[in-house]
Design a protein around this motif. Sequence first.
Motif, mmCIF file in Angstrom:
data_model
loop_
_atom_site.group_PDB
_atom_site.id
_atom_site.type_symbol
_atom_site.label_atom_id
_atom_site.label_comp_id
_atom_site.label_asym_id
_atom_site.label_seq_id
_atom_site.Cartn_x
_atom_site.Cartn_y
_atom_site.Cartn_z
ATOM 1 N N ARG A 1 2.029 1.731 -3.559
ATOM 2 C CA ARG A 1 0.970 2.247 -4.423
ATOM 3 C C ARG A 1 0.651 3.703 -4.119
ATOM 4 O O ARG A 1 0.374 4.496 -5.027
ATOM 5 N N ASP A 2 0.679 4.068 -2.845
ATOM 6 C CA ASP A 2 0.404 5.454 -2.468
ATOM 7 C C ASP A 2 1.390 6.426 -3.103
ATOM 8 O O ASP A 2 1.094 7.621 -3.237
ATOM 9 N N HIS A 3 2.554 5.913 -3.475
ATOM 10 C CA HIS A 3 3.592 6.777 -4.056
ATOM 11 C C HIS A 3 3.840 6.458 -5.524
ATOM 12 O O HIS A 3 4.900 6.788 -6.073
ATOM 13 N N TRP B 1 -7.364 -3.900 -4.858
ATOM 14 C CA TRP B 1 -6.901 -3.072 -5.966
ATOM 15 C C TRP B 1 -7.477 -3.552 -7.295
ATOM 16 O O TRP B 1 -7.756 -4.729 -7.496
ATOM 17 N N GLN C 1 0.828 -1.204 0.000
ATOM 18 C CA GLN C 1 0.000 0.000 0.000
ATOM 19 C C GLN C 1 0.862 1.254 0.000
ATOM 20 O O GLN C 1 0.547 2.238 -0.691
ATOM 21 N N CYS C 2 1.955 1.210 0.749
ATOM 22 C CA CYS C 2 2.877 2.348 0.758
ATOM 23 C C CYS C 2 3.448 2.579 -0.639
ATOM 24 O O CYS C 2 3.540 3.721 -1.098
ATOM 25 N N GLU D 1 8.146 0.326 5.962
ATOM 26 C CA GLU D 1 7.628 1.442 5.170
ATOM 27 C C GLU D 1 8.643 2.570 5.104
ATOM 28 O O GLU D 1 8.766 3.244 4.076
#
Length: 339
Positions: free
Chosen positions: A41-43, A72, A38-39, A300
């Motif tokens: 994808r967030d970036h 997703w 998720q980290c 993360e």
Amino acid sequence: MQYKNLGRSGLKVSQLSYGAWVTFGNQLDVKEAKALLQCCRDHGVNFFDNAEVYANGRAEEIMGQAIRELGWRRSDLVISTKLFWGGSGPNDKGLSSKHLVEGTHASLRRLDMDYVDVLLCHRPDAATPIEETVRAMNRIIDKGWAFYWGTSEWTAQQITEAWAAAQRLDLIGPIVEQPEYNLLTRHKSDLEVSVALSEVESEYLPLYDTYGLGLTTWSPLASGVLTGKYSKGNIPSDSRFALDNYKNLASRSLIDDVLAKVKGLKLIADELEVPLSQLAIAWCASNPNVSTVITGATKESQILENLKALEVLPLLTPDVLEKIEAVVQSKPKRQESYR
């Protein structure tokens, strides 16, 4: 995040990506994997790499379950996996048509996906005719189980042979190669010169233009050596070199010559006021033939630090690159025929 074409294909991949090697199944399970993915994808990371051999298939299972639970959209992701070592049976490894087709089915079951975007032959297979491998990879594409195929740790000659077979048969050739590529690759020992760096910067040169070959490179930090966290006799307990399976790698990597180069690179990074890890990743990404640099992380905070390497790219001026080369002295000489 910047996105680059995977070689001459139309597929867009994030300039930095994330790989499951070592971490998924060895250090992390589904809950931790979800947080890291998720980290990413967030970036803006959209490319995620795996292999049937990672943690004996567990890495694919973890990635697949994590993506499913995260909910997703599949079309937002570019998933890559690799085939060669699928088990202990005589037909469970290699690049035969049997193993490639059966291995693809097994990987898709573990990933819980209908297809992967990129399927790679994890090593060359001298026991299987290249024509058989090319036909099998094209069958997999024709069936919709993968969109593109490529190689990992193949020589320029082997890739050229694969393309010759594909062109002769009017089939699709390998669009991507996945080599190890970092500032220390050629310094594993005095007697062992890694294929990867000389291939990437010399032997592969005609392949980029002739076949549109792209690169998804791995180990930009040389298994963590280029973070600067290791020193003689100091192996952090939470590092990969502390794992039983990687202690031999630690003994080969943490030698005086390598550590001296890391010290020199650290001075350059300090002058630029950036972490050594970011300098090392940026150096890999600065190669115009590299489509994406595959990074690894167990936290993360490591992902966030790695992603900041993109901000270091503008700092890699010709003068800085010359300073780096003066320290590592690893730039291969180009062969006359490739100039």
